[in-house]
Design a protein around this motif. Structure first.
Motif, PDB file in Angstrom:
ATOM      1  N   ARG A 105     -21.579 -19.549   7.015  1.00  7.86           N
ATOM      2  CA  ARG A 105     -21.219 -20.119   8.213  1.00  7.86           C
ATOM      3  C   ARG A 105     -22.073 -19.602   9.525  1.00  7.86           C
ATOM      4  O   ARG A 105     -21.758 -18.952  10.269  1.00  7.86           O
ATOM      5  N   ASN A 106     -22.902 -20.304   9.372  1.00  5.03           N
ATOM      6  CA  ASN A 106     -24.321 -19.767  10.362  1.00  5.03           C
ATOM      7  C   ASN A 106     -23.794 -20.170  11.617  1.00  5.03           C
ATOM      8  O   ASN A 106     -23.912 -21.487  11.949  1.00  5.03           O
ATOM      9  N   ALA A 107     -23.695 -19.436  12.630  1.00  3.78           N
ATOM     10  CA  ALA A 107     -23.385 -19.833  14.014  1.00  3.78           C
ATOM     11  C   ALA A 107     -24.708 -20.443  14.598  1.00  3.78           C
ATOM     12  O   ALA A 107     -24.328 -21.422  15.671  1.00  3.78           O
ATOM     13  N   VAL A 108     -25.681 -20.232  14.342  1.00  2.00           N
ATOM     14  CA  VAL A 108     -26.718 -21.206  14.859  1.00  2.00           C
ATOM     15  C   VAL A 108     -26.663 -22.649  14.599  1.00  2.00           C
ATOM     16  O   VAL A 108     -26.813 -23.547  15.464  1.00  2.00           O
ATOM     17  N   LEU A 109     -26.316 -22.895  13.326  1.00  2.00           N
ATOM     18  CA  LEU A 109     -26.117 -24.391  12.851  1.00  2.00           C
ATOM     19  C   LEU A 109     -24.832 -24.918  13.552  1.00  2.00           C
ATOM     20  O   LEU A 109     -24.885 -25.953  13.880  1.00  2.00           O
ATOM     21  N   LEU A 110     -23.655 -24.108  13.661  1.00  2.00           N
ATOM     22  CA  LEU A 110     -22.556 -24.594  14.273  1.00  2.00           C
ATOM     23  C   LEU A 110     -22.837 -25.016  15.644  1.00  2.00           C
ATOM     24  O   LEU A 110     -22.305 -25.930  16.200  1.00  2.00           O
ATOM     25  N   ALA A 111     -23.569 -23.994  16.268  1.00  2.00           N
ATOM     26  CA  ALA A 111     -23.767 -24.202  17.850  1.00  2.00           C
ATOM     27  C   ALA A 111     -24.768 -25.418  18.100  1.00  2.00           C
ATOM     28  O   ALA A 111     -24.496 -26.498  18.739  1.00  2.00           O
ATOM     29  N   ALA A 112     -25.843 -25.645  16.973  1.00  2.00           N
ATOM     30  CA  ALA A 112     -26.584 -27.025  17.177  1.00  2.00           C
ATOM     31  C   ALA A 112     -25.730 -28.178  16.887  1.00  2.00           C
ATOM     32  O   ALA A 112     -25.874 -29.161  17.708  1.00  2.00           O
TER      33      ALA A 112
END
Length: 466
Positions: free
Chosen positions: A220-227
């Motif tokens: 659950r990569n927060a970078v990808l979730l934020a993007a």
């Protein structure tokens, strides 16, 4: 034009002063120690030296100087007029410019540089008109105040906002002219800004889970979730909302009847925006609650999958739209991601508007004298200006300017904070003459006379004094 309003302000001074202000490079990047508006304050003070003006300065932080120049009138019963100009500019990336953004170059009838449109052009014209009024043997009835303020580009904490909080008596807040107007719409209309949208900035705190960068599968990569959150917010399409101003805007544009009908119907408006060309983005902002993801922050080490991230959202609302509506639309955009996101308010600025009154009438008359057949068109501005401090104090404020015939709303708005910012000498001439006309008309005695005629009549009932 009556003898009291014969022009005395030299437009060439506006050109020369604008070029000098651009060269001072008072770049405000949002940090308290940026700006350096003391340089433009010194240039303006030098230009106005020797004129019959009262001068007061404030410096909340070193280098963040705002200066107020006052030309006293002869009749205290006549309301003052404040010319509210800011002296800072946003940063410019020289790699994207065809010229040095701080050269102030004047070539082939065009002034180039950061601030040429936002708003050193009008600030320069304000200084030129102020000096002309101060040197004139014909004294005006009301006070003319030119406030050259710092920090507008970063929220006015050290400029007009600071003055409103700490030195409110320094500036008359009853009536003011400031930026973001004067562009052409259709064959005859000229914009006069009468209000601005609200601002409800939000920060999305996105939660994921940390892990080693060498094992990304299933994380659950927060970078990808934020993007993903930013993409969903940017793609969200709140329904269009129209009002009388929008109807006037579309009618003034002179479009084919079927296009006009499509733009006036909220259900089909978005499908017809492309017919407005470069003005489409501005028109969309005039009719929608807007969301713009502007900052994403996540991670601090290459081989660590971040467990948290931050997305900042610039949200602007129309008059009548509140924070609850903005947050509801934001959650609707996030859908199933909402459970992984905490919404944090970053501030609040309500929409503000000024009614038409005597000052608005003087602006319209001045525009028509410079451009026969032109009609003032009241509009909102999508961004924030220092006009809000005037309206918060109970006064009226309008965006002012007058561009040449080739400067439509799309062209002017594209250059705000844009690359290769510039303005033509003809627009500077028109703005200077129209501004002086407005000042002399509004600040004349109630019967249109000035101090040389000894008039001391009372102000008419029903004008827009506050």
């Amino acid at each position: 034009m009556s003898p009291e309003r014969q022009p005395a302000a030299p437009p060439q001074d506006t050109v020369d002063l604008l070029s000098a202000l651009i060269r001072n490079a008072c770049v405000n990047d949002g940090r308290p120690d940026s700006g350096g508006e003391v340089r433009n304050a010194a240039t303006l003070a030098e230009y106005l030296s020797g004129a019959a003006v009262e001068v007061a300065s404030v410096e909340p932080l070193p280098g963040r100087v705002s200066t107020v120049f006052r030309v006293p009138g002869y009749d205290p019963r006549v309301p003052a007029l404040t010319l509210l100009g800011h002296t800072d500019v946003v940063p410019a990336d020289a790699r994207n410019w065809s010229r040095d953004p701080f050269s102030g170059e004047v070539r082939d009838g065009v002034v180039w540089g950061r601030g040429a449109i936002d708003m050193l052009n009008l600030t320069a014209a304000m200084a030129v008109v102020t000096r002309a009024v101060a040197r004139s043997p014909r004294r005006l009835a009301g006070d003319l105040v030119f406030a050259a303020v710092a920090d507008e580009e970063a929220g006015s904490r050290f400029g007009a906002g600071w003055i409103a909080e700490h030195r409110p008596g320094l500036i008359p807040w009853d009536h003011a002219l400031t930026e973001s107007a004067g562009a052409r719409v259709g064959p005859r209309a000229v914009t006069v800004t009468v209000g601005e949208k609200s601002s409800f900035p939000r920060r999305l705190r996105v939660r994921g889970s940390s892990g080693h960068g060498s094992m990304p599968w299933g994380a659950r990569n927060a970078v990808l979730l934020a993007a993903e959150a930013a993409l969903r917010v940017a793609a969200h399409r709140p329904a269009a909302r129209t009002d009388e101003r929008w109807h006037d805007y579309v009618s003034a544009a002179g479009l084919p009847p079927e296009v006009t009908a499509g733009l006036l119907d909220p259900a089909t408006l978005d499908d017809h925006l492309h017919h407005l060309g470069d003005a489409a983005r501005f028109a969309h902002a005039l009719t929608h609650l807007t969301f713009a993801p502007t900052v994403i922050t996540a991670g601090d080490k290459l081989n660590v999958i971040p467990g948290s991230a931050v997305v900042d959202i610039d949200i602007r609302g129309l008059p009548g739209q509140d924070e609850a509506e903005a947050d509801a639309e934001l959650r609707a955009a996030l859908v199933d991601l909402a459970g992984s996101v905490e919404i944090e308010p970053l501030g609040r600025r309500t929409a503000s508007q000024s009614p038409a009154g005597r000052l608005y009438g003087a602006i319209g008359d001045a525009i028509r004298r410079q451009v026969p057949g032109a009609q003032p068109l009241p509009t909102l501005t999508a961004g924030g200006t220092d006009a809000r401090f005037v309206r918060d104090a109970g006064g009226v404020a309008y965006g002012f300017g007058l561009y040449g015939p080739d400067w439509d709303i799309g062209r002017t708005r594209k250059l705000f904070h844009g690359d290769d910012e510039h303005v033509d000498v003809e627009s500077l001439r028109l703005t200077t003459l129209a501004l002086e006309d407005t000042v002399r008309s509004f600040l004349a005695g109630p019967d249109g006379s000035d101090g040389s005629h000894g008039s001391h009549g009372s102000v008419e009932e029903g004008d827009d004094r506050r």
